[in-house]
Design an enzyme around this catalytic site. Structure first.
Site, short mmCIF file in Angstrom:
data_model
loop_
_atom_site.label_atom_id
_atom_site.label_comp_id
_atom_site.label_asym_id
_atom_site.label_seq_id
_atom_site.Cartn_x
_atom_site.Cartn_y
_atom_site.Cartn_z
N GLU A 18 0.84 -1.22 0.00
CA GLU A 18 0.00 0.00 0.00
C GLU A 18 0.86 1.25 0.00
OE1 GLU A 18 -2.56 1.83 0.10
OE2 GLU A 18 -4.18 0.42 -0.23
N ARG A 101 -7.50 1.04 13.30
CA ARG A 101 -6.11 1.27 12.88
C ARG A 101 -6.08 2.27 11.75
NH1 ARG A 101 -5.17 -0.66 7.70
NH2 ARG A 101 -6.20 -2.56 7.02
N ASN A 103 -5.27 3.64 8.09
CA ASN A 103 -5.14 3.10 6.74
C ASN A 103 -4.43 4.19 5.91
OD1 ASN A 103 -5.58 0.78 5.14
ND2 ASN A 103 -7.27 1.78 4.09
N GLU A 121 -9.84 -5.59 10.07
CA GLU A 121 -10.61 -6.52 9.25
C GLU A 121 -10.49 -7.95 9.79
OE1 GLU A 121 -10.39 -4.86 4.73
OE2 GLU A 121 -8.48 -5.25 5.69
N ASN A 154 -9.65 5.37 2.62
CA ASN A 154 -8.67 4.94 1.64
C ASN A 154 -8.10 6.10 0.84
OD1 ASN A 154 -7.26 2.57 0.96
ND2 ASN A 154 -9.16 1.41 1.05
N ASP A 204 -9.73 1.83 -4.10
CA ASP A 204 -8.77 1.75 -2.99
C ASP A 204 -7.88 3.00 -3.00
OD1 ASP A 204 -6.97 0.90 -1.04
OD2 ASP A 204 -7.16 -1.20 -1.58
O1 GCO Z 1 -5.45 -1.64 1.33
C1 GCO Z 1 -6.25 -1.08 2.08
O2 GCO Z 1 -6.53 0.07 1.99
C2 GCO Z 1 -6.92 -1.88 3.17
O3 GCO Z 1 -6.14 -1.82 4.30
C3 GCO Z 1 -7.14 -3.28 2.70
O4 GCO Z 1 -7.50 -4.10 3.72
C4 GCO Z 1 -8.06 -3.33 1.48
O5 GCO Z 1 -7.93 -2.22 0.72
C5 GCO Z 1 -9.51 -3.54 1.78
O6 GCO Z 1 -9.72 -4.78 2.28
C6 GCO Z 1 -10.39 -3.36 0.58
O7 GCO Z 1 -10.75 -2.06 0.43
ZN ZN Z 2 -5.88 1.27 0.54
#
Ligand code: GCO
Ligand code: ZN
Length: 299
Positions: A18, A101, A103, A121, A154, A204
């Site tokens: 990521e 948490r 992201n 998750e 996201n 995402d």
């Molecule tokens: O990558 C991320 O941003 C999250 O932490 C992931 O867990 C996935 O994206 C999510 O499951 C689908 O959106």
């Molecule tokens: Zn993401």
């Protein structure tokens, strides 16, 4: 006459790759493995990769103007010194939500770090809903909570004139926009600019290009799409050889390479056999689009 090429460039798999950021000075790509609890810095010229381990899930890591990085780890903003691999806490958020948490996160054009939260998750996309919020950290280390009720906070980025903030709460299956006040870092007038098409997957991570278009990585969609936030139209789709494409950023010479991270968490052995590159980082060249330099955290 397209010469779009997709290559797998970092072949070591992440669980959830990521948050790619191109660091122009070093010519390196910084990215995280969220549940693998690692921050990687990869040099395409030498193919060398350095790694720092974190104690908790790490949602994002961004360069800091005074040196090192600022990260969103667990429920904390932290300062990372790369040489000593040490992390110190800057601020703790979501204190009433121990199961949350950080992201994705990104630095705005004025040097503030914006990052959102989500519940942990149980497995990919399965989590307690509406637990997340969007936060920012300013140069004085003051935390602002912009809104709550987020499922999976996201992708995010700012328009080229800094007047619009783009944002993805993944499970809304949309890309949204807000008016942005660069002087105060405040957002207003939330609206939808793009609705995912059937088969495109879950939006995402994302980044803006030098023409003001957005590149969105589509989780479970195996693609990145280029959308025009003015018209809500998808202009281009580039497919990748893995389904769980998670985020993207431009980098390389002239910012003409699009780096795309991916995940393999939640895949079984049969899935892995079909997609052996799941979790790797890809480079897309020949797009005819360019990115802009990443901002560094001020303070
Ligand atoms: O990558 C991320 O941003 C999250 O932490 C992931 O867990 C996935 O994206 C999510 O499951 C689908 O959106
Ligand atoms: Zn993401």
């Amino acid at each position: 006459m397209s010469s779009v090429k997709v290559e797998c460039v970092v072949k070591e798999r992440c669980e959830i790759g990521e948050g790619p950021v191109w660091e122009e000075k070093e010519g390196t790509l910084l990215f995280v493995d969220i549940s693998g609890q690692k921050i990687h810095r990869w040099n395409p010229a030498t193919n060398q990769k350095e790694t720092v381990a974190t104690e908790k899930f790490v949602g994002c890591a961004v360069p800091r103007r005074s040196g090192g990085y600022v990260i969103g780890e667990g429920r904390s903003f932290g300062a990372l010194d790369w040489e000593s691999k040490s992390i110190s806490t800057i601020a703790v958020i979501d204190e009433d939500k121990p199961n949350n948490r950080f992201n994705d996160g990104k630095v705005d054009p004025a040097g503030r770090l914006f990052a959102g939260t989500m519940a942990m998750e149980e497995r990919p996309t399965v989590l307690e809903l509406k637990q997340g919020s969007l936060f920012s950290l300013n140069k004085d280390h003051i935390v602002v909570k912009h809104f709550n009720q987020v499922d999976i906070s996201n992708g995010l980025d700012w328009s080229l004139d800094h007047k619009t903030f783009y944002y993805i709460d993944s499970l809304t299956y949309t890309v949204e926009a807000f008016n942005y006040d660069i002087n105060t870092g405040s957002i207003s007038n939330r609206r939808m600019v793009y609705k995912m098409d059937e088969g495109e997957g879950i939006p995402d991570g994302m980044c803006i290009d030098a023409d003001g278009r957005l590149w969105v990585a589509c989780y479970n969609g195996g693609r990145v799409i280029q959308i025009d936030p003015q018209t809500g139209v998808c202009l281009q789709t580039v497919k990748l050889p893995v389904d769980k494409t998670t985020s993207c950023c431009f980098g390389g010479r002239d910012y003409s390479d699009l780096y795309v991270t991916s995940a393999c968490k939640g895949m079984d052995e049969a899935d892995m056999a079909k997609q052996p590159q799941a979790g790797c980082v890809f480079r897309i060249t020949g797009l005819g689009a360019k990115g802009i330099p990443a901002n560094s955290f001020t303070g």
